[in-house]
Design a protein around this motif. Structure first.
Motif, PDB file in Angstrom:
ATOM      1  N   HIS A  66      52.075  42.823  50.257  1.00  0.00           N
ATOM      2  CA  HIS A  66      49.653  43.401  49.869  1.00  0.00           C
ATOM      3  C   HIS A  66      49.135  42.498  50.938  1.00  0.00           C
ATOM      4  CE1 HIS A  66      51.797  46.460  47.570  1.00  0.00           C
ATOM      5  NE2 HIS A  66      52.086  45.297  46.633  1.00  0.00           N
ATOM      6  N   LEU A  67      48.174  43.114  51.503  1.00  0.00           N
ATOM      7  CA  LEU A  67      46.954  42.094  51.847  1.00  0.00           C
ATOM      8  C   LEU A  67      46.556  41.447  51.386  1.00  0.00           C
ATOM      9  CD1 LEU A  67      45.344  41.762  54.702  1.00  0.00           C
ATOM     10  CD2 LEU A  67      43.788  43.448  53.654  1.00  0.00           C
ATOM     11  N   SER A  68      46.542  39.784  51.524  1.00  0.00           N
ATOM     12  CA  SER A  68      45.899  39.062  50.345  1.00  0.00           C
ATOM     13  C   SER A  68      45.812  37.790  51.442  1.00  0.00           C
ATOM     14  CB  SER A  68      47.821  38.680  49.762  1.00  0.00           C
ATOM     15  OG  SER A  68      47.170  37.049  48.846  1.00  0.00           O
ATOM     16  N   GLY A 175      38.681  49.724  43.234  1.00  0.00           N
ATOM     17  CA  GLY A 175      37.332  49.766  42.609  1.00  0.00           C
ATOM     18  C   GLY A 175      36.021  49.653  42.248  1.00  0.00           C
ATOM     19  N   VAL A 176      36.510  48.187  40.863  1.00  0.00           N
ATOM     20  CA  VAL A 176      35.098  47.796  40.603  1.00  0.00           C
ATOM     21  C   VAL A 176      34.356  46.781  41.824  1.00  0.00           C
ATOM     22  CG1 VAL A 176      34.614  45.873  39.290  1.00  0.00           C
ATOM     23  CG2 VAL A 176      35.968  48.044  37.890  1.00  0.00           C
ATOM     24  N   ILE A 177      35.353  46.909  42.770  1.00  0.00           N
ATOM     25  CA  ILE A 177      35.113  45.729  44.878  1.00  0.00           C
ATOM     26  C   ILE A 177      34.369  46.895  44.880  1.00  0.00           C
ATOM     27  CG2 ILE A 177      35.442  44.652  45.930  1.00  0.00           C
ATOM     28  CD1 ILE A 177      38.159  43.329  44.098  1.00  0.00           C
ATOM     29  N   VAL A 215      37.799  43.313  50.536  1.00  0.00           N
ATOM     30  CA  VAL A 215      38.458  43.598  48.854  1.00  0.00           C
ATOM     31  C   VAL A 215      39.172  42.410  48.345  1.00  0.00           C
ATOM     32  CG1 VAL A 215      39.241  45.005  47.560  1.00  0.00           C
ATOM     33  CG2 VAL A 215      37.451  46.407  49.200  1.00  0.00           C
ATOM     34  N   SER A 216      40.525  42.358  49.349  1.00  0.00           N
ATOM     35  CA  SER A 216      41.357  40.696  49.566  1.00  0.00           C
ATOM     36  C   SER A 216      40.740  39.750  49.106  1.00  0.00           C
ATOM     37  CB  SER A 216      41.907  41.490  50.104  1.00  0.00           C
ATOM     38  OG  SER A 216      43.172  39.852  49.996  1.00  0.00           O
ATOM     39  N   TRP A 221      39.771  35.833  44.885  1.00  0.00           N
ATOM     40  CA  TRP A 221      38.544  35.127  44.322  1.00  0.00           C
ATOM     41  C   TRP A 221      38.712  35.447  42.630  1.00  0.00           C
ATOM     42  CZ3 TRP A 221      33.409  35.203  48.425  1.00  0.00           C
ATOM     43  CH2 TRP A 221      34.087  33.789  49.046  1.00  0.00           C
ATOM     44  N   THR A 222      38.220  36.404  42.323  1.00  0.00           N
ATOM     45  CA  THR A 222      37.954  36.644  40.710  1.00  0.00           C
ATOM     46  C   THR A 222      38.568  36.805  39.953  1.00  0.00           C
ATOM     47  OG1 THR A 222      36.332  38.319  42.494  1.00  0.00           O
ATOM     48  CG2 THR A 222      36.522  38.475  39.718  1.00  0.00           C
TER      49      THR A 222
END
Length: 387
Positions: A66-68, A175-177, A215-216, A221-222
């Motif tokens: 996945h995109l990271s 979705g939160v982000i 988002v990534s 970070w979070t």
């Protein structure tokens, strides 16, 4: 020699999960580059890990499906995003966030019972990680409990190996982000000074970041912060409770706290592993790996290598920090290390100033976390607060 799908060890064996640190110490001497179906090639020695970290041409970071951003990128793409990200954690940014960071640390520590018991992971580590990360990102306090619940469900799905649930949880977190991005776009000029709003305005190679890239970055970070900061608090509090002489010394000599934090987290890793993938055939640690092989760097072993650190369980406050891989090394060294160090420093200063004793509870030892988590899942302690 090359592997033929023969397992050198089982990372999910009960004997390993009972205490990963002890199991990794044994593997480091017995089979320092080991194959398993679960982790593929695991690297246990400091020397081999350093080779991987410094040779990003042979050992690629692009090991995620996945995109990271930028964790799973290689140069030159990685370089562009690191240049964008690093100012968020520079000295000026840390000075700006320091008063709020210290206030949150003191507030969380202020909730300790005067003379009673505390479960350090949930009541201290998780509370602090949630509150400090939301504050740094500029996110509202109403997200504390939903994020706590998300972390709990994510850990359960990871331990169960439930890929479907993990996929759903990843989408939920994204979705939160995205809600935070949408709220800032709706407010326009409001909240434009916070970290989330600022990164929305960034450009890479002359173009705006896509929402997927934003988002990534914020996800990395979070999610990383919530896991490693809470684990670090649990490890530090448990270690000091079990070592009252060091606990007393740090109260008397707070200038030693910075070195003590890094040393304690060296011998008991809050982040257990990272991944790499080979770009070409390579020999390492006496094993031959083909191109496209997946590797697991085990920080919880490399940072305890006797060849580098001597007795891995000895806390040496005058140890040269250059060999400590707590925040990694090379081009992929953790960009958020200055923030993490400041957070842990302020929390431990507040904790030691507010208490006169941290002690284990007889018959209730700390419970080790299970891979991929490091540290503990529960740390019950007795605490006495200063009058």
């Amino acid at each position: 020699m090359s592997h033929t799908n023969q397992q050198d060890w089982n990372p999910r064996a009960e004997s390993v999960l009972d205490d990963q640190i002890v199991a990794y110490d044994e593997m480091r001497g017995r089979c320092p580059v080991a194959f398993s179906d679960y982790l593929q090639w695991s690297l246990f020695r400091h020397e081999d890990v350093m080779r991987v970290l410094n040779d990003h041409d042979t050992f690629s970071n692009a090991a995620s499906r996945h995109l990271s951003v930028p964790n799973a990128m290689d140069p030159p793409e990685h370089t562009h995003f690191r240049q964008l990200i690093e100012p968020y954690f520079d000295a000026e940014a840390m000075r700006e966030f320091a008063p709020q960071c210290r206030a949150i640390a003191e507030a969380v520590v202020g909730r300790l019972p005067y003379d009673g018991e505390v479960e350090a992971m949930a009541e201290m580590g998780q509370d602090f990680a949630l509150e400090i990360q939301c504050a740094f990102m500029g996110w509202p306090t109403r997200l504390h409990e939903p994020l706590r619940d998300w972390v709990k469900r994510q850990q359960a799905a990871t331990l169960a190996g439930d890929r479907e649930a993990l996929g759903e949880l990843a989408l939920e977190f994204d979705g939160v982000i995205r809600e935070q991005l949408a709220s800032r776009r709706a407010m326009r000029d409001a909240a434009q000074g916070d970290v989330t709003a600022r990164i929305m305005q960034e450009r890479v190679e002359g173009r705006p970041l896509s929402d997927e890239e934003i988002v990534s970055i914020l996800r990395n970070w979070t999610v990383g912060e919530l896991g490693t900061i809470s684990a670090s608090i649990g490890i530090l509090m448990n270690y000091l409770a079990l070592n009252p002489e060091l606990q007393a010394r740090l109260r008397d000599e707070p200038s030693l706290l910075t070195a003590a934090i890094d040393e304690i987290l060296r011998l008991d890793a809050p982040l257990m592993s990272n991944r790499r993938i080979t770009t070409c055939p390579v020999d390492i640690g006496g094993r031959h790996l083909a191109a496209g092989e997946r590797l697991t760097i085990l920080w919880g072993s490399a940072n305890r290598d006797e060849a580098v650190f001597g007795n891995p369980d000895e806390v040496k406050l005058d140890r040269d920090p250059k060999d400590n891989l707590l925040y990694g090394a090379g081009i992929h060294v953790c960009p958020g290390a200055p923030l993490a160090r400041m957070e842990l420093q302020f929390f431990m200063e507040a904790l030691l100033e507010a208490t006169v004793e941290l002690a284990p509870i007889p018959g209730r030892p700390a419970v080790r976390a299970l891979y991929p988590a490091g540290g503990y899942s529960e740390v019950p302690l007795k605490v006495r607060v200063s009058k």
